[in-house]
Design a protein around this motif. Structure first.
Motif, PDB file in Angstrom:
ATOM      1  N   ALA A  30       6.380   1.343  -9.581  1.00 10.87           N
ATOM      2  CA  ALA A  30       7.098   2.209 -10.322  1.00 10.87           C
ATOM      3  C   ALA A  30       7.137   3.820  -9.389  1.00 10.87           C
ATOM      4  CB  ALA A  30       6.724   2.456 -11.475  1.00 10.87           C
ATOM      5  N   LEU A  31       5.671   4.027  -8.911  1.00 11.86           N
ATOM      6  CA  LEU A  31       5.464   5.424  -8.096  1.00 11.86           C
ATOM      7  C   LEU A  31       6.678   5.419  -6.853  1.00 11.86           C
ATOM      8  CD1 LEU A  31       1.983   5.961  -8.498  1.00 11.86           C
ATOM      9  CD2 LEU A  31       3.566   7.582  -8.528  1.00 11.86           C
ATOM     10  N   LEU A  32       6.357   4.151  -6.132  1.00 14.47           N
ATOM     11  CA  LEU A  32       7.061   4.016  -5.008  1.00 14.47           C
ATOM     12  C   LEU A  32       8.569   4.296  -4.920  1.00 14.47           C
ATOM     13  CD1 LEU A  32       6.221   3.553  -1.938  1.00 14.47           C
ATOM     14  CD2 LEU A  32       6.624   1.149  -2.530  1.00 14.47           C
ATOM     15  N   PHE A  33       9.126   3.623  -6.323  1.00 20.52           N
ATOM     16  CA  PHE A  33      10.563   3.729  -6.508  1.00 20.52           C
ATOM     17  C   PHE A  33      11.093   5.136  -6.740  1.00 20.52           C
ATOM     18  CE2 PHE A  33      14.311   2.889  -8.988  1.00 20.52           C
ATOM     19  CZ  PHE A  33      15.234   2.065  -8.031  1.00 20.52           C
ATOM     20  N   GLN A  34      10.402   5.619  -7.898  1.00 20.30           N
ATOM     21  CA  GLN A  34      10.717   6.888  -8.470  1.00 20.30           C
ATOM     22  C   GLN A  34      10.672   7.832  -7.480  1.00 20.30           C
ATOM     23  OE1 GLN A  34      12.082   7.035 -11.476  1.00 20.30           O
ATOM     24  NE2 GLN A  34      12.200   9.257 -11.940  1.00 20.30           N
ATOM     25  N   ASN A  35       9.715   7.799  -6.353  1.00 20.53           N
ATOM     26  CA  ASN A  35       9.647   8.972  -5.501  1.00 20.53           C
ATOM     27  C   ASN A  35      10.358   8.484  -4.169  1.00 20.53           C
ATOM     28  OD1 ASN A  35       7.081  11.264  -6.043  1.00 20.53           O
ATOM     29  ND2 ASN A  35       6.725   9.246  -6.846  1.00 20.53           N
ATOM     30  N   ASN A  36      11.355   7.507  -4.239  1.00 18.53           N
ATOM     31  CA  ASN A  36      12.042   7.273  -3.075  1.00 18.53           C
ATOM     32  C   ASN A  36      11.295   7.045  -1.882  1.00 18.53           C
ATOM     33  OD1 ASN A  36      14.182   7.661  -4.723  1.00 18.53           O
ATOM     34  ND2 ASN A  36      14.590   9.841  -3.930  1.00 18.53           N
ATOM     35  N   ASN A  37      10.230   6.071  -2.071  1.00 14.63           N
ATOM     36  CA  ASN A  37       9.352   5.956  -0.992  1.00 14.63           C
ATOM     37  C   ASN A  37       8.838   7.087  -0.095  1.00 14.63           C
ATOM     38  OD1 ASN A  37       8.136   3.936   0.822  1.00 14.63           O
ATOM     39  ND2 ASN A  37       9.775   3.813   2.070  1.00 14.63           N
ATOM     40  N   PHE A  38       8.876   8.124  -1.156  1.00 15.89           N
ATOM     41  CA  PHE A  38       8.385   9.505  -0.401  1.00 15.89           C
ATOM     42  C   PHE A  38       9.174   9.901   1.172  1.00 15.89           C
ATOM     43  CE2 PHE A  38       5.111   7.527  -3.125  1.00 15.89           C
ATOM     44  CZ  PHE A  38       4.620   8.624  -3.730  1.00 15.89           C
ATOM     45  N   SER A  39      10.116   9.441   1.023  1.00 15.46           N
ATOM     46  CA  SER A  39      10.928   9.695   2.395  1.00 15.46           C
ATOM     47  C   SER A  39      11.336  11.035   2.446  1.00 15.46           C
ATOM     48  CB  SER A  39      12.045   8.829   2.537  1.00 15.46           C
ATOM     49  OG  SER A  39      13.201   9.147   1.492  1.00 15.46           O
ATOM     50  N   GLN A  40      11.074  12.002   1.444  1.00 11.61           N
ATOM     51  CA  GLN A  40      11.714  13.235   1.572  1.00 11.61           C
ATOM     52  C   GLN A  40      10.609  14.380   1.991  1.00 11.61           C
ATOM     53  OE1 GLN A  40      11.002  11.513  -1.305  1.00 11.61           O
ATOM     54  NE2 GLN A  40      10.700  12.818  -3.120  1.00 11.61           N
ATOM     55  N   TYR A  41       9.422  13.850   2.251  1.00 15.14           N
ATOM     56  CA  TYR A  41       8.479  14.331   2.676  1.00 15.14           C
ATOM     57  C   TYR A  41       7.944  14.238   4.087  1.00 15.14           C
ATOM     58  CZ  TYR A  41       7.575  14.722  -2.372  1.00 15.14           C
ATOM     59  OH  TYR A  41       7.664  15.041  -3.665  1.00 15.14           O
ATOM     60  N   PRO A  42       7.757  15.460   4.988  1.00 16.78           N
ATOM     61  CA  PRO A  42       7.036  15.098   6.175  1.00 16.78           C
ATOM     62  C   PRO A  42       5.539  14.346   6.135  1.00 16.78           C
ATOM     63  CG  PRO A  42       7.778  17.373   6.008  1.00 16.78           C
ATOM     64  CD  PRO A  42       7.938  16.789   4.854  1.00 16.78           C
ATOM     65  N   LEU A  43       5.396  13.534   7.188  1.00 14.32           N
ATOM     66  CA  LEU A  43       4.045  12.973   6.958  1.00 14.32           C
ATOM     67  C   LEU A  43       2.854  13.699   6.820  1.00 14.32           C
ATOM     68  CD1 LEU A  43       4.820  10.229   9.614  1.00 14.32           C
ATOM     69  CD2 LEU A  43       4.665   9.842   7.340  1.00 14.32           C
ATOM     70  N   ASP A  44       2.857  14.948   7.304  1.00 15.52           N
ATOM     71  CA  ASP A  44       1.825  15.925   7.201  1.00 15.52           C
ATOM     72  C   ASP A  44       1.751  16.383   5.917  1.00 15.52           C
ATOM     73  OD1 ASP A  44       4.077  17.186   7.593  1.00 15.52           O
ATOM     74  OD2 ASP A  44       2.870  19.000   8.657  1.00 15.52           O
ATOM     75  N   GLN A  45       2.754  16.389   5.028  1.00 18.48           N
ATOM     76  CA  GLN A  45       2.795  16.995   3.787  1.00 18.48           C
ATOM     77  C   GLN A  45       2.128  16.033   2.812  1.00 18.48           C
ATOM     78  OE1 GLN A  45       6.127  19.177   2.670  1.00 18.48           O
ATOM     79  NE2 GLN A  45       6.191  20.390   4.562  1.00 18.48           N
ATOM     80  N   LEU A  46       2.522  14.662   3.020  1.00 22.02           N
ATOM     81  CA  LEU A  46       2.053  13.794   2.147  1.00 22.02           C
ATOM     82  C   LEU A  46       0.626  13.513   1.321  1.00 22.02           C
ATOM     83  CD1 LEU A  46       3.719  10.264   3.407  1.00 22.02           C
ATOM     84  CD2 LEU A  46       4.305  11.705   1.457  1.00 22.02           C
ATOM     85  N   PRO A  47      -0.172  14.033   2.079  1.00 22.65           N
ATOM     86  CA  PRO A  47      -1.610  14.128   1.340  1.00 22.65           C
ATOM     87  C   PRO A  47      -1.940  14.978   0.523  1.00 22.65           C
ATOM     88  CG  PRO A  47      -1.762  13.730   3.770  1.00 22.65           C
ATOM     89  CD  PRO A  47      -0.466  13.924   3.548  1.00 22.65           C
TER      90      PRO A  47
END
Length: 395
Positions: free
Chosen positions: A182-199
């Motif tokens: 659910a987290l992965l799907f609702q956040n669109n696989n977190f594709s909208q964030y640069p990798l350095d911002q993900l943490p």
């Protein structure tokens, strides 16, 4: 009691009767859209509350806020729950399974929404959307867990990670897999964030908490899981047109004092222009309108945006009485004018000229950021403005 046994027992609780002791019934009620985030969060928080009962052993029953017959239309929900051996027949409770007398004597935990007809006996709310203070008449004692996140699953995962709330230290891998998806799907696989911002993204931090128990996934593995869920969303091959319409819908009501109008918003993963091209689409619309006493139906066709995630790309507004009533014609014009003029959100509507179907108006959206809840909120505002203008219109 393990998670599956808890769900099986939940079906038996629909026949619960108070014994006269301190025991109470708590219903964890999902959002009426019953999307993946809402369903998973509802099942998970009910189980967590059951495993952390406090001094009194109350009953906790997760209820999906939809009719049992419509469950088949939730293709991605069915896909995910089937992977965990969770079936509607054995494990799930739907709104029409619960007797009215039980609803009236239960306490409520609202999941993924906070405006409800059961507001008067709601004790907890889990919702990541802004608080609607005028519409949500919640009791003073109601605990509101409404942090600014991107999913309700994140709010529930926080509770599992809390030594205060989860004092019995419950860690259920089956529940964690559901929350992870659910987290992965609702956040669109977190594709909208640069990798350095993900943490620094709270939803991603909670995804990592789940992966500490499930096993850490690399980016390609997460992408495979996400793509599988997206594929399940668009798997409509076994659905009839009425089932497609009932997949996700909301009824809105407008009353200017002399005229009551009902508008249905039906959202589905299909182009509106494709839906109305089917041979029996007009019959399906008329049957839906008759069943729900609708005067207008707004069709919202969703597509995948380039970076992933479902967004509204087509809109169709259909008047069911062919605009024979003057008040309906006024409201129809009001809706069209305001949809074209709105800046929050900006829709960039492009009209499908020459498309003649049930005297409706059809548009393509030239933006990639409009979601179902954006349209729902916008329509509520437009309808409220129509009612207000009529109420305060000078003689």
């Amino acid at each position: 009691m393990d998670f599956l046994s808890f769900l099986v027992n939940s079906q038996r609780l629909t026949q619960w009767r108070p014994s006269g002791g301190p025991e109470l019934m708590y219903i964890a009620l999902s959002h009426e859209s019953c999307d993946l985030d809402s369903v998973v969060s509802t099942l998970a928080i009910a189980y967590l509350r059951h495993r952390n009962p406090g001094t009194l052993q109350h009953n906790y029953m997760p209820v999906l806020n939809m009719l049992r017959r419509d469950y088949s239309s939730k293709s991605e929900v069915r896909f995910l729950l089937d992977k965990q051996q969770i079936t509607a027949d054995r494990h799930l409770v739907f709104r029409d399974d619960v007797p009215e007398e039980l609803l009236l004597r239960s306490r409520f935990i609202l999941v993924n929404h906070h405006v409800s007809p059961f507001h008067y006996c709601t004790e907890e709310v889990y919702d990541y959307r802004p608080y609607q203070c005028e519409a949500a008449r919640l009791p003073i004692y109601c605990q509101r867990i409404m942090h600014p996140m991107h999913s309700c699953a994140a709010l529930i995962t926080e509770r599992f990670d809390s030594p205060i709330y989860n004092y019995t230290n419950v860690h259920c891998l089956r529940v964690y897999e559901l929350l992870h998806a659910a987290l992965l799907f609702q956040n669109n696989n977190f594709s909208q964030y640069p990798l350095d911002q993900l943490p620094h993204v709270r939803d991603f931090q909670l995804l990592q908490f789940l992966e500490k128990h499930l096993g850490e996934l690399e980016l390609p593995q997460r992408s495979i899981l996400y793509d599988t869920l997206v594929k399940a969303v668009f798997d409509l091959n076994e659905l009839t047109l009425p089932q497609v319409m009932r997949r996700e819908f909301k009824l809105l009501r407008a009353n200017n004092g002399s005229h009551l109008v009902r508008i249905a918003l039906c959202c589905f993963p299909m182009a509106v222009t494709r839906f109305i091209s089917f041979e029996f689409s007009q019959l399906a619309l008329q049957q839906f309108a008759a069943e729900h006493s609708c005067d207008f139906i707004m069709l919202l066709g969703t597509s995948m945006q380039p970076r992933g995630g479902l967004v509204i790309k087509e809109i169709g507004l259909i008047p069911l009485d062919a605009l024979r009533d003057m008040e309906d014609r006024r409201l129809f014009d009001h809706l069209i004018i305001n949809l074209n003029a709105t800046l929050e959100p900006f829709l960039a509507l492009e009209s499908y000229r020459g498309l003649d179907f049930m005297q409706g108006a059809f548009f393509y959206l030239n933006v990639w950021n409009i979601q179902y809840y954006d349209m729902l909120s916008l329509m509520q505002r437009i309808i409220y403005n129509w009612v207000s203008e009529d109420v305060y219109l000078p003689n």
